[in-house]
Design a protein around this motif. Sequence first.
Motif, PDB file in Angstrom:
ATOM      1  N   LEU A  93     -22.326 -40.651 -24.301  1.00  0.00           N
ATOM      2  CA  LEU A  93     -21.628 -39.492 -24.872  1.00  0.00           C
ATOM      3  C   LEU A  93     -21.490 -39.647 -26.388  1.00  0.00           C
ATOM      4  N   ASP A  94     -21.148 -40.857 -26.834  1.00  0.00           N
ATOM      5  CA  ASP A  94     -21.056 -41.099 -28.275  1.00  0.00           C
ATOM      6  C   ASP A  94     -22.412 -40.896 -28.943  1.00  0.00           C
ATOM      7  N   ALA A  95     -23.480 -41.365 -28.268  1.00  0.00           N
ATOM      8  CA  ALA A  95     -24.814 -41.190 -28.842  1.00  0.00           C
ATOM      9  C   ALA A  95     -25.162 -39.709 -28.948  1.00  0.00           C
ATOM     10  N   ALA A  96     -24.808 -38.937 -27.934  1.00  0.00           N
ATOM     11  CA  ALA A  96     -25.107 -37.507 -27.966  1.00  0.00           C
ATOM     12  C   ALA A  96     -24.420 -36.822 -29.140  1.00  0.00           C
ATOM     13  N   CYS A  97     -23.232 -37.316 -29.507  1.00  0.00           N
ATOM     14  CA  CYS A  97     -22.475 -36.714 -30.601  1.00  0.00           C
ATOM     15  C   CYS A  97     -22.721 -37.400 -31.934  1.00  0.00           C
ATOM     16  N   GLY A  98     -23.623 -38.407 -31.958  1.00  0.00           N
ATOM     17  CA  GLY A  98     -23.933 -39.096 -33.202  1.00  0.00           C
ATOM     18  C   GLY A  98     -22.889 -40.091 -33.624  1.00  0.00           C
ATOM     19  N   ARG A  99     -22.140 -40.659 -32.650  1.00  0.00           N
ATOM     20  CA  ARG A  99     -21.093 -41.617 -32.991  1.00  0.00           C
ATOM     21  C   ARG A  99     -21.491 -43.015 -32.530  1.00  0.00           C
ATOM     22  N   GLY A 100     -21.317 -44.028 -33.390  1.00  0.00           N
ATOM     23  CA  GLY A 100     -21.449 -45.432 -33.010  1.00  0.00           C
ATOM     24  C   GLY A 100     -22.756 -45.821 -32.389  1.00  0.00           C
ATOM     25  N   PRO A 101     -23.899 -45.760 -33.060  1.00  0.00           N
ATOM     26  CA  PRO A 101     -25.174 -46.091 -32.452  1.00  0.00           C
ATOM     27  C   PRO A 101     -25.267 -47.521 -31.972  1.00  0.00           C
ATOM     28  N   ALA A 102     -24.663 -48.464 -32.667  1.00  0.00           N
ATOM     29  CA  ALA A 102     -24.771 -49.858 -32.237  1.00  0.00           C
ATOM     30  C   ALA A 102     -24.083 -50.059 -30.903  1.00  0.00           C
ATOM     31  N   ALA A 103     -22.888 -49.465 -30.757  1.00  0.00           N
ATOM     32  CA  ALA A 103     -22.181 -49.585 -29.490  1.00  0.00           C
ATOM     33  C   ALA A 103     -22.947 -48.917 -28.376  1.00  0.00           C
ATOM     34  N   VAL A 104     -23.581 -47.783 -28.719  1.00  0.00           N
ATOM     35  CA  VAL A 104     -24.354 -47.057 -27.712  1.00  0.00           C
ATOM     36  C   VAL A 104     -25.514 -47.896 -27.220  1.00  0.00           C
ATOM     37  N   ALA A 105     -26.214 -48.563 -28.139  1.00  0.00           N
ATOM     38  CA  ALA A 105     -27.368 -49.361 -27.750  1.00  0.00           C
ATOM     39  C   ALA A 105     -26.977 -50.425 -26.744  1.00  0.00           C
ATOM     40  N   ASP A 106     -25.812 -51.063 -26.962  1.00  0.00           N
ATOM     41  CA  ASP A 106     -25.390 -52.093 -26.034  1.00  0.00           C
ATOM     42  C   ASP A 106     -24.930 -51.499 -24.714  1.00  0.00           C
ATOM     43  N   ALA A 107     -24.232 -50.347 -24.806  1.00  0.00           N
ATOM     44  CA  ALA A 107     -23.760 -49.719 -23.576  1.00  0.00           C
ATOM     45  C   ALA A 107     -24.914 -49.264 -22.703  1.00  0.00           C
ATOM     46  N   GLY A 108     -26.017 -48.919 -23.309  1.00  0.00           N
ATOM     47  CA  GLY A 108     -27.144 -48.425 -22.540  1.00  0.00           C
ATOM     48  C   GLY A 108     -28.008 -49.504 -21.932  1.00  0.00           C
ATOM     49  N   ARG A 109     -27.704 -50.786 -22.235  1.00  0.00           N
ATOM     50  CA  ARG A 109     -28.490 -51.879 -21.676  1.00  0.00           C
ATOM     51  C   ARG A 109     -28.196 -52.027 -20.202  1.00  0.00           C
ATOM     52  N   PRO A 110     -29.209 -51.988 -19.332  1.00  0.00           N
ATOM     53  CA  PRO A 110     -28.923 -52.207 -17.916  1.00  0.00           C
ATOM     54  C   PRO A 110     -28.639 -53.678 -17.629  1.00  0.00           C
ATOM     55  N   GLY A 111     -27.825 -53.921 -16.615  1.00  0.00           N
ATOM     56  CA  GLY A 111     -27.546 -55.278 -16.186  1.00  0.00           C
ATOM     57  C   GLY A 111     -26.238 -55.803 -16.715  1.00  0.00           C
ATOM     58  N   GLN A 112     -25.905 -57.026 -16.276  1.00  0.00           N
ATOM     59  CA  GLN A 112     -24.713 -57.718 -16.759  1.00  0.00           C
ATOM     60  C   GLN A 112     -25.030 -59.203 -16.841  1.00  0.00           C
ATOM     61  N   ALA A 113     -24.147 -59.959 -17.466  1.00  0.00           N
ATOM     62  CA  ALA A 113     -24.369 -61.391 -17.644  1.00  0.00           C
ATOM     63  C   ALA A 113     -24.642 -62.051 -16.298  1.00  0.00           C
ATOM     64  N   ILE A 114     -25.588 -62.981 -16.277  1.00  0.00           N
ATOM     65  CA  ILE A 114     -25.989 -63.619 -15.019  1.00  0.00           C
ATOM     66  C   ILE A 114     -24.791 -64.264 -14.326  1.00  0.00           C
ATOM     67  N   GLN A 115     -23.911 -64.902 -15.107  1.00  0.00           N
ATOM     68  CA  GLN A 115     -22.793 -65.618 -14.492  1.00  0.00           C
ATOM     69  C   GLN A 115     -21.786 -64.687 -13.819  1.00  0.00           C
ATOM     70  N   LEU A 116     -21.881 -63.387 -14.086  1.00  0.00           N
ATOM     71  CA  LEU A 116     -20.967 -62.443 -13.437  1.00  0.00           C
ATOM     72  C   LEU A 116     -21.455 -62.021 -12.055  1.00  0.00           C
ATOM     73  N   TRP A 117     -22.695 -62.378 -11.717  1.00  0.00           N
ATOM     74  CA  TRP A 117     -23.251 -61.963 -10.426  1.00  0.00           C
ATOM     75  C   TRP A 117     -22.839 -62.953  -9.327  1.00  0.00           C
ATOM     76  N   ASP A 118     -22.584 -62.418  -8.166  1.00  0.00           N
ATOM     77  CA  ASP A 118     -22.458 -63.234  -6.965  1.00  0.00           C
ATOM     78  C   ASP A 118     -23.821 -63.269  -6.286  1.00  0.00           C
ATOM     79  N   PRO A 119     -24.320 -64.439  -5.887  1.00  0.00           N
ATOM     80  CA  PRO A 119     -25.679 -64.482  -5.312  1.00  0.00           C
ATOM     81  C   PRO A 119     -25.844 -63.602  -4.080  1.00  0.00           C
TER      82      PRO A 119
END
Length: 948
Positions: free
Chosen positions: A78-104
Motif C-alpha cells: 500500500l505504501d508503494a502504491a502511494c509512493g511512500r517508503g520504497p526501502a520498507a516496501v522492498a523488504d516487506a515484499g520479500r517472500p519468506g521468513q528467517a530460517i530459524q523462525l520455521w518449525d521443521p
Amino acid sequence: METDEVRDPAALAELRARLEAGRIASRLNQTALARKAGLGRTTVSRALSQSAPGPSADTVGALGRVLHLDVPALLGLLDAACGRGPAAVADAGRPGQAIQLWDPHDLEVHPAAEAPAAGSSPGAARDRNPGARGGALPAYVRRPHDELLVELVASAEDGNNAMAVLVGSSSTGKTRACWEAVQPLAAAGWRLWHPFEPTRADAALTSMRRVAPRTVVWLNDAQHYFGGENGERIAAAVHGLLTDASRSPVLIVGTLWPEVADTYMTPPRSGEPDPHSQVRGLLAGRLIALPDSFDGTAIKEAEAFAAAGDRQLAHALKHSDNGRLTQFLAGAPELLRRYSTASPPVRAMLEVAMDARRLGAGVHLPARFIEQAAEDYLSDEEYDDLADNWPDQAFTDVTRPVQGRLAPLRRVRPRTAQNTPAEEAAPVPSYRLADYLEQHGRRRRARLCPPESFWQAAHDHLSPEELTSLAEAARSRHRFQWAEQLAQQASGSGNANVLVRIAEIRRTEGALNEADRLIQRAADTGNTTALISLAIARENAGRREEAEQLAQRAAEGGDSKGLGQLAEMRESHRDPKGAEELALRAVSLGNTSPLIRLAEARELAGAHQSAERLCQLAANAGDATGLVRVAAIRETLGARKGAQKLYQLAARVGNASALVRLAVQREMAGDRTGAEQLAWQAANAGQSFALVRIAEMREAAGAQEAAEKLARQAIEAGHRFALVRIATIRQVAGDHKGAERLYRQAAESGNPSATARLTEMAEAAGEPEAAERLALHAAKSGNPSALARLADQREAAGDPRSAEKLALLAAEAGDTSALARMAEMRELTRDTEGAERLARQAAAAGNPSALMRLADIREAAGDSNGAEKLARLAADAGDIHALARVALMRAMAGDTRQAEQLARLAADAGNPSALAQLAERKAAAARNDSRPMLHGPDSDASAVPVAR
C-alpha cells in the motif's frame, strides 16, 4: 477513507491480487468477508475492485488479519502504491521468513515415531527440540546424498545460485535431509520461503519474481509445482530465478517420488506433445537419488547415536530390518499392518483416501466425502453389519496414532477464517492420508476404478479444481457420464482455471463450440492461459490487432509466453519486423526467450547478422545464452571464426557455457595456460565440468599427471565424477593398473560408479569374491546396477546359481533388470520353469513387465496358452497394459465376449486405449486386410465401444 493518489498501479494491483487470493482460499464471499472483518460491504467491494481508488491502511489491516495474510507486507505494498517508503516496501515484499523462525514440521518434515519411555517421562525426548511442534526429531545420520547437499549449500554461501531436488520413495528422509542441509544458512541470516497459499502453484507463480538474494526456496513435493497446468510456467520462473545474477545467491531445494521424477524426465515419443520440456530441462543434472535404506556406515553412526542416548534411533534399530530406519521412524510397517488388518469400514475409508489422492484430489479430504464414498467399498454383508454410528467409530479408529503422532488418517483442523458462512456453526473437519499409505495405494491400486459412491461423493463435496482432475480421471476410465457430471459441477463455479481445464476436455471430446465459449468466459476474467489461447486463435484467423491486445493482457497478468508464441508465428509468416516487435515487448517484461528463439531460427535460415543482432539485444537485457546457442549452430555448420566471436561476446558478460567452449578451443590450439584460466572462470561460475573437459583432453594427449591434477581440482570444484571419467579413458586405452588406481581413489571418496567399475575389473581378473564384495558395497551406496551387471556376467559364464543370488540382491536394492533378463535367457533355452520363477520374482520386486516379455516370447513361439497365462499373471501384478494384450489374445482365439470383458477391465485399470485397440483390430480383420484375424467369424466389430 481511501488512499492518497496512486503512483504505482502495479503495487496496488499486487495488493488486491493477494487479498483476492486470500478471499478465494478462505472460501468467503464479499458479504461474509465484510462481516468477519467488521467492515461495510461497499468498503470491501471497493478494496477489491480494480477500478476503485486504493483502500485505507485500516481496511487493509482488517482484511489481512481475517484472511491470515502477511499484514506488514500488505501495508508495504500500500505504501508503494502511494509512493511512500520504497526501502520498507522492498523488504516487506520479500517472500519468506528467517530460517530459524520455521518449525521443521511446518515444512512437512515427517514427525518421527516416539520410543517407549525407559525410566523417563514421556516428554523427555522432546527436550532436544523444544521448538518442534510435531514432537522430537531423532539425531540426524548423514549419508552420501548429504555430502552433495553440503557442497550445494557451500556454493550458495559463496554467492552462487544453486538447486537440487531429492528423489526417493516415501519416508526415506528427503525432506529431513533438506532441512538439515540449510541449517548453516540460518546463522548467515538467510530466509526460507515455502510457496503454499492460496495454493502452492499460485504462490509460486505470483511471488517467484520477488525472491530476493539469500533466500532458500522450499519446493517440497515438487509435483505440486511442476505437475499441474502451470508446471511449465513455474519451471520457467525457477529457471529465471537461477539465471538472474541480480538476485544471487539463492538456493532452491525440493523433493520428488521416483515415479514422478521418471514422468518428468522421460522424453515423449516422436510426434507426441511434450508437456514437461521446461521441467525436464530444469531438473537435468539437479536430481539427487536417496537410497531406501541405510548402508553399513550409516548404521554404525546411528548405533553410536543410540548408544549416546537417542531412544528413537535405538528403538528403530531394534525393530527395523534391511536398514530401513527412516521408514520405521515414519511408522511405515505399523501403518501397513493397520491397513491390512483394518475393520471393513476403516479399510473402506483408507481406500477411498488412496483412490482420491491417486486420481487428483487434494491433500485434505472432507469427512463427508470420505463417509459417503466409502459405502460402495463395502460388500452387502459388511454394509448390513454396520452400527448406526459407524462413521464416528471408524474415524476414531483410523485416526488413532500408531506411534507418536502418526496415524493412517490424520485430522486437519479447519481454521475459522476458512469456513463458509454455512459451516461457521459446525466446521466440517478434513483428513489427510499418511504419505506412506498414499504411495502404497498408488502402487497397489493403480489398475482399479472406484465405485459409484466415490464419484457421487466427489460431485457432492470436493472443490472445482479437484473435480476437474477427477473428471479427466473418469473420462480416461470410460466413466463418461460421471466425467460429464463432474465437469459440469466444476465449471459451474466460474473459476477461471477450472473453465480452461474443462474447455480442454470438451475440445478433446469434439465439442469445439462449447470449448471456445468456456475459454472466452475464462479470458473475460483475465485468466492468462485463456487469453493466450484466444490470442493464438485470433492470429490464426488473421485478426492480428486483437491477438496482440490479448497477448499483451496476458503479459501484464504475468505471463509473456503468448507474446513469444505470436512472435514465432509472425516469423513463420515472413513478418520479421512484427516478430521482433513482439519479442522485444516480451523482453521489456523480463522474458528474453522469444528473442533467443527468433535468433536461432534466423541463424538456421542463414540470416547471420540479424541473428547476431537479436542475440546481442538479449545479452544487453542480461541473458547471453542466445549468443552461445547461435554460436553452437555456427560451430556445427563449420563457421568456427564466427562461433568464436560470439563465444567471446558471451564470455565477456560472464556466461559460463561460453567460457567452457573457449577453454576447449584454447586447449585444442595448444594454449594450455589460457585453457586452464578459462576453465577456472567457468568452474567459479558453476560449470566445474570445464575442468573435467580439459582434463580429458590432457589425458587423451598423454599428459596423465596434468590430467589427474585437473580432475582432482574439478572434484574440489564440485564435479565428483571427474576421476571416474579419466580412469575410463585409461581403461579403454589399456592402462588397467592406472585406471584401477584412479577408480579406487574415486571409490574411497564415496563414488558408487567407481565401485561398480572396480567390480567389473575384479570379475574380469577372475576374482569373484572381490567382485561380489565390491558390488554389494556399490549397491549400499545407491548403485545396485553393479550387482545386476555382475549377475548378467555370471549367467553368461554358465553359473546360474550365483547369477540368481546376485540378481535377487540387486532386486532387493532396487534394480530388477537382471532378474528380467535372466528370465528371458532361461525362456530362450527352454527352461520354462526357471523363466517363470525368475519373472515372478521380478514382478514381486516391482517389475511386472518381466512377465509380459516372457509372454511375448511364448506368443512368438506359437504357445498362445502359455503367453496368455503369463499375461494374466502380469495383469495381476499391476501391469495395466497386460490386460489389453490378453484381450487381443482372446480375440485371436475367437472368444469375442471374453476379449471385450478384458478390454473393459483394462480401461478401468487406467489403459483407456484397450477398447480402441480391440475395435481397430476387429475392424481391420473385417476389411480382410493383411493383418492377422483377431476374432471369430461371427463377432461384430461395431459392438465394441470406443473411447470418445
